[in-house]
Design an enzyme around this catalytic site. Structure first.
Site, PDB file in Angstrom:
ATOM      1  N   ASN A 169      -9.988   0.243   1.409  1.00 24.76           N
ATOM      2  CA  ASN A 169      -8.534   0.270   1.202  1.00 24.76           C
ATOM      3  C   ASN A 169      -8.238  -0.182  -0.227  1.00 24.76           C
ATOM      4  O   ASN A 169      -8.460  -1.341  -0.575  1.00 24.76           O
ATOM      5  CB  ASN A 169      -7.885  -0.665   2.226  1.00 24.76           C
ATOM      6  CG  ASN A 169      -6.376  -0.704   2.124  1.00 24.76           C
ATOM      7  OD1 ASN A 169      -5.792  -0.265   1.131  1.00 24.76           O
ATOM      8  ND2 ASN A 169      -5.727  -1.245   3.145  1.00 24.76           N
ATOM      9  N   HIS A 181      -2.573   7.064   3.461  1.00 20.21           N
ATOM     10  CA  HIS A 181      -3.131   5.829   2.913  1.00 20.21           C
ATOM     11  C   HIS A 181      -4.431   5.520   3.651  1.00 20.21           C
ATOM     12  O   HIS A 181      -4.509   5.635   4.874  1.00 20.21           O
ATOM     13  CB  HIS A 181      -2.119   4.701   3.098  1.00 20.21           C
ATOM     14  CG  HIS A 181      -2.679   3.350   2.811  1.00 20.21           C
ATOM     15  ND1 HIS A 181      -3.453   3.091   1.690  1.00 20.21           N
ATOM     16  CD2 HIS A 181      -2.606   2.176   3.497  1.00 20.21           C
ATOM     17  CE1 HIS A 181      -3.818   1.821   1.711  1.00 20.21           C
ATOM     18  NE2 HIS A 181      -3.329   1.253   2.786  1.00 20.21           N
ATOM     19  N   CYS A 225       0.818  -1.216   0.000  1.00 20.21           N
ATOM     20  CA  CYS A 225       0.000   0.000   0.000  1.00 20.21           C
ATOM     21  C   CYS A 225       0.852   1.266   0.000  1.00 20.21           C
ATOM     22  O   CYS A 225       0.320   2.357  -0.195  1.00 20.21           O
ATOM     23  CB  CYS A 225      -0.935   0.002   1.196  1.00 20.21           C
ATOM     24  SG  CYS A 225      -1.990  -1.456   1.265  1.00 20.21           S
TER      25      CYS A 225
HETATM   26  O1  UT7 Z   1      -3.169  -1.314   3.922  1.00 22.35           O
HETATM   27  C1  UT7 Z   1      -2.344  -1.904   4.827  1.00 22.35           C
HETATM   28  C2  UT7 Z   1      -2.755  -2.863   5.706  1.00 22.35           C
HETATM   29  N1  UT7 Z   1      -3.979  -3.026   6.361  1.00 22.35           N
HETATM   30  C3  UT7 Z   1      -4.334  -2.329   7.468  1.00 22.35           C
HETATM   31  O2  UT7 Z   1      -3.829  -1.298   7.775  1.00 22.35           O
HETATM   32  C4  UT7 Z   1      -5.370  -2.931   8.349  1.00 22.35           C
HETATM   33  C5  UT7 Z   1      -4.980  -2.809   9.787  1.00 22.35           C
HETATM   34  N2  UT7 Z   1      -5.894  -3.473  10.691  1.00 22.35           N
HETATM   35  C6  UT7 Z   1      -7.176  -3.118  10.868  1.00 22.35           C
HETATM   36  O3  UT7 Z   1      -7.676  -2.232  10.208  1.00 22.35           O
HETATM   37  C7  UT7 Z   1      -7.953  -3.800  11.964  1.00 22.35           C
HETATM   38  O4  UT7 Z   1      -7.085  -4.614  12.724  1.00 22.35           O
HETATM   39  C8  UT7 Z   1      -9.153  -4.646  11.449  1.00 22.35           C
HETATM   40  C9  UT7 Z   1     -10.223  -3.743  10.905  1.00 22.35           C
HETATM   41  C10 UT7 Z   1      -8.692  -5.633  10.404  1.00 22.35           C
HETATM   42  C11 UT7 Z   1      -9.764  -5.418  12.618  1.00 22.35           C
HETATM   43  O5  UT7 Z   1     -10.163  -4.498  13.617  1.00 22.35           O
HETATM   44  P1  UT7 Z   1      -9.717  -4.709  15.131  1.00 22.35           P
HETATM   45  O6  UT7 Z   1     -10.345  -3.626  15.890  1.00 22.35           O
HETATM   46  O7  UT7 Z   1      -8.233  -4.849  15.162  1.00 22.35           O
HETATM   47  O8  UT7 Z   1     -10.420  -6.063  15.478  1.00 22.35           O
HETATM   48  P2  UT7 Z   1      -9.781  -7.390  16.083  1.00 22.35           P
HETATM   49  O9  UT7 Z   1      -9.072  -8.147  15.045  1.00 22.35           O
HETATM   50  O10 UT7 Z   1      -9.081  -7.034  17.359  1.00 22.35           O
HETATM   51  O11 UT7 Z   1     -11.087  -8.160  16.484  1.00 22.35           O
HETATM   52  C12 UT7 Z   1     -11.987  -7.692  17.515  1.00 22.35           C
HETATM   53  C13 UT7 Z   1     -13.213  -8.580  17.531  1.00 22.35           C
HETATM   54  C14 UT7 Z   1     -12.876 -10.058  17.503  1.00 22.35           C
HETATM   55  O12 UT7 Z   1     -13.880 -10.743  18.259  1.00 22.35           O
HETATM   56  P3  UT7 Z   1     -13.613 -11.217  19.766  1.00 22.35           P
HETATM   57  O13 UT7 Z   1     -12.419 -12.118  19.689  1.00 22.35           O
HETATM   58  O14 UT7 Z   1     -13.353  -9.941  20.528  1.00 22.35           O
HETATM   59  O15 UT7 Z   1     -14.880 -11.891  20.143  1.00 22.35           O
HETATM   60  C15 UT7 Z   1     -13.017 -10.428  16.062  1.00 22.35           C
HETATM   61  O16 UT7 Z   1     -13.315 -11.795  15.877  1.00 22.35           O
HETATM   62  O17 UT7 Z   1     -13.972  -8.339  16.343  1.00 22.35           O
HETATM   63  C16 UT7 Z   1     -14.172  -9.561  15.633  1.00 22.35           C
HETATM   64  N3  UT7 Z   1     -14.177  -9.269  14.218  1.00 22.35           N
HETATM   65  C17 UT7 Z   1     -15.300  -8.922  13.551  1.00 22.35           C
HETATM   66  N4  UT7 Z   1     -16.563  -8.787  13.957  1.00 22.35           N
HETATM   67  C18 UT7 Z   1     -17.468  -8.411  13.020  1.00 22.35           C
HETATM   68  C19 UT7 Z   1     -13.129  -9.250  13.351  1.00 22.35           C
HETATM   69  N5  UT7 Z   1     -13.548  -8.915  12.118  1.00 22.35           N
HETATM   70  C20 UT7 Z   1     -14.885  -8.710  12.226  1.00 22.35           C
HETATM   71  C21 UT7 Z   1     -15.883  -8.332  11.307  1.00 22.35           C
HETATM   72  N6  UT7 Z   1     -17.148  -8.190  11.757  1.00 22.35           N
HETATM   73  N7  UT7 Z   1     -15.603  -8.091  10.001  1.00 22.35           N
END
Ligand code: UT7
Length: 331
Positions: free
Chosen positions: A285, A255, A113
């Site tokens: 993204n 980005h 990216c």
């Molecule tokens: O372009 C370059 C690279 N990409 C990025 O910059 C992306 C960077 N990362 C992110 O944007 C975030 O980490 C995400 C949007 C991918 C995920 O958000 P997060 O706040 O880090 O969520 P998490 O992975 O800590 O998950 C929190 C909870 C989990 O549930 P539990 O374990 O707390 O019960 C996940 O299973 O949210 C759950 N979860 C979702 N729930 C509903 C993860 N994805 C989803 C979803 N919908 N799509």
């Protein structure tokens, strides 16, 4: 050296197809509320079957050349940043050069990216150092082709787009253009965001396909943590290199990966929300296309004006980071 590369023209191309959060609710275990709150994304664009990375790049590139007031033959070099190439061989720039009608040198650049800013710096440096007159720099992606539609950790994030900039050359020392930049890559973190299959390490076999190794995988939380730090450190280093403070920056164009990353980074850099370009809610993204897409949009709608100081900063798979400070406008 007093020669400077300035932005002489720009354009973007996005598919008409929209994938909304409501559509995603039907496909994976997610909700519109979760996606909006955790990412800021409401919809993304998705290429139709006959649209590809090259077709989007050709549309954006040809329009940018036209808007720069040039004929295709005036382009001396084409640099194309992508993480979703047209084919493994040949490089995507070959298809794009043919589509635009140029026979100049071209190469693809892979820096995730952060790719567009890498391509901008490479193109500008070859223009100023190599005596070129015009360089076409494009960021183009069809991420919908590499995202696992069943993986809610990634399928909610990514979209398809292309955007292009024509760089021109000025020998005036006070000309607008690329003023400073910073590039980096921490290769100890390659496993955080990757497609494992399809390369020399893991050639494609029926087994790799069955195991889903052709899909993008991401450790979101750790990428998030590193992304904020990378954007802040790289953005600050670029400002320092130019002898400029955050208060002097007219527009911050980060980005567009996650609204929370953008907010955290701009806050730490000391740039207010009203001077930050954000369009993630409509495109998600779009990787190497994201920064030029946001730049093109803000320049088209009159937010970014001639004379403005613009700080672009990106990060991505690698983990790469890249920032560029531009003075917008023609000499
Ligand atoms: O372009 C370059 C690279 N990409 C990025 O910059 C992306 C960077 N990362 C992110 O944007 C975030 O980490 C995400 C949007 C991918 C995920 O958000 P997060 O706040 O880090 O969520 P998490 O992975 O800590 O998950 C929190 C909870 C989990 O549930 P539990 O374990 O707390 O019960 C996940 O299973 O949210 C759950 N979860 C979702 N729930 C509903 C993860 N994805 C989803 C979803 N919908 N799509």
């Amino acid at each position: 050296m007093n020669t400077r590369a300035f932005v002489a023209g720009w354009a973007s191309a996005v598919p008409d197809g929209r994938l909304t959060n409501a559509d995603l609710e039907q496909r994976v275990d997610t909700t519109d509320a979760w996606i909006v709150e955790r990412t800021g994304i409401r919809e993304r664009r998705v290429a139709s079957r006959d649209q590809t990375t090259a077709s989007l790049a050709i549309e954006a590139g040809a329009t940018a050349v036209k808007y720069a007031g040039l004929a295709p033959e005036a382009i001396d070099l084409l640099v194309l940043a992508t993480a979703t190439p047209e084919q493994p061989i040949p490089h995507t720039g070959a298809f794009v050069g043919e589509g635009i009608g140029v026979r100049c040198g071209s190469f693809d650049l892979g820096a995730g990216c952060a790719g567009f800013v890498y391509a901008l710096v490479a193109g500008a440096s070859m223009l100023t150092g190599g005596g070129l007159e015009h360089v076409l720099v494009i960021g183009a992606e069809t991420l919908s082709r590499i995202v696992n539609p069943a993986d809610r950790g990634t399928c909610i994030l990514f979209g398809d787009a292309a955007a292009a900039m024509v760089l021109g050359r000025s020998d005036r020392p006070d000309a607008p253009g690329l003023l400073a930049w910073d590039l980096g890559c921490d290769g100890s973190a390659t496993g955080l965001l990757e497609i494992r299959g399809g390369g020399s390490r893991m050639p494609t076999t029926p087994e790799t396909v069955a195991a889903g190794e052709h899909w993008l995988r991401m450790q979101g939380q750790e990428v998030f943590r590193r992304a904020v730090r990378a954007v802040v450190d790289s953005g600050a280093a670029t400002l320092e290199g130019a002898g400029v403070t955050a208060a002097e920056v007219d527009w911050f164009v980060p980005h567009q990966a996650n609204l929370r990353i953008i907010d955290a980074a701009r806050h730490r850099l000391g740039i207010p929300e009203e001077r930050t370009v954000v369009n993630i809610e409509r495109y998600g993204n779009t990787s190497a296309a994201s920064i030029p897409l946001a730049l093109a949009e803000a320049a088209d709608d009159g937010r970014i004006r001639d004379g403005d100081l613009v700080l672009c900063s990106g990060f991505g798979a690698g983990m790469t980071w890249a920032s560029a400070l531009l003075r917008w406008g023609h000499p």
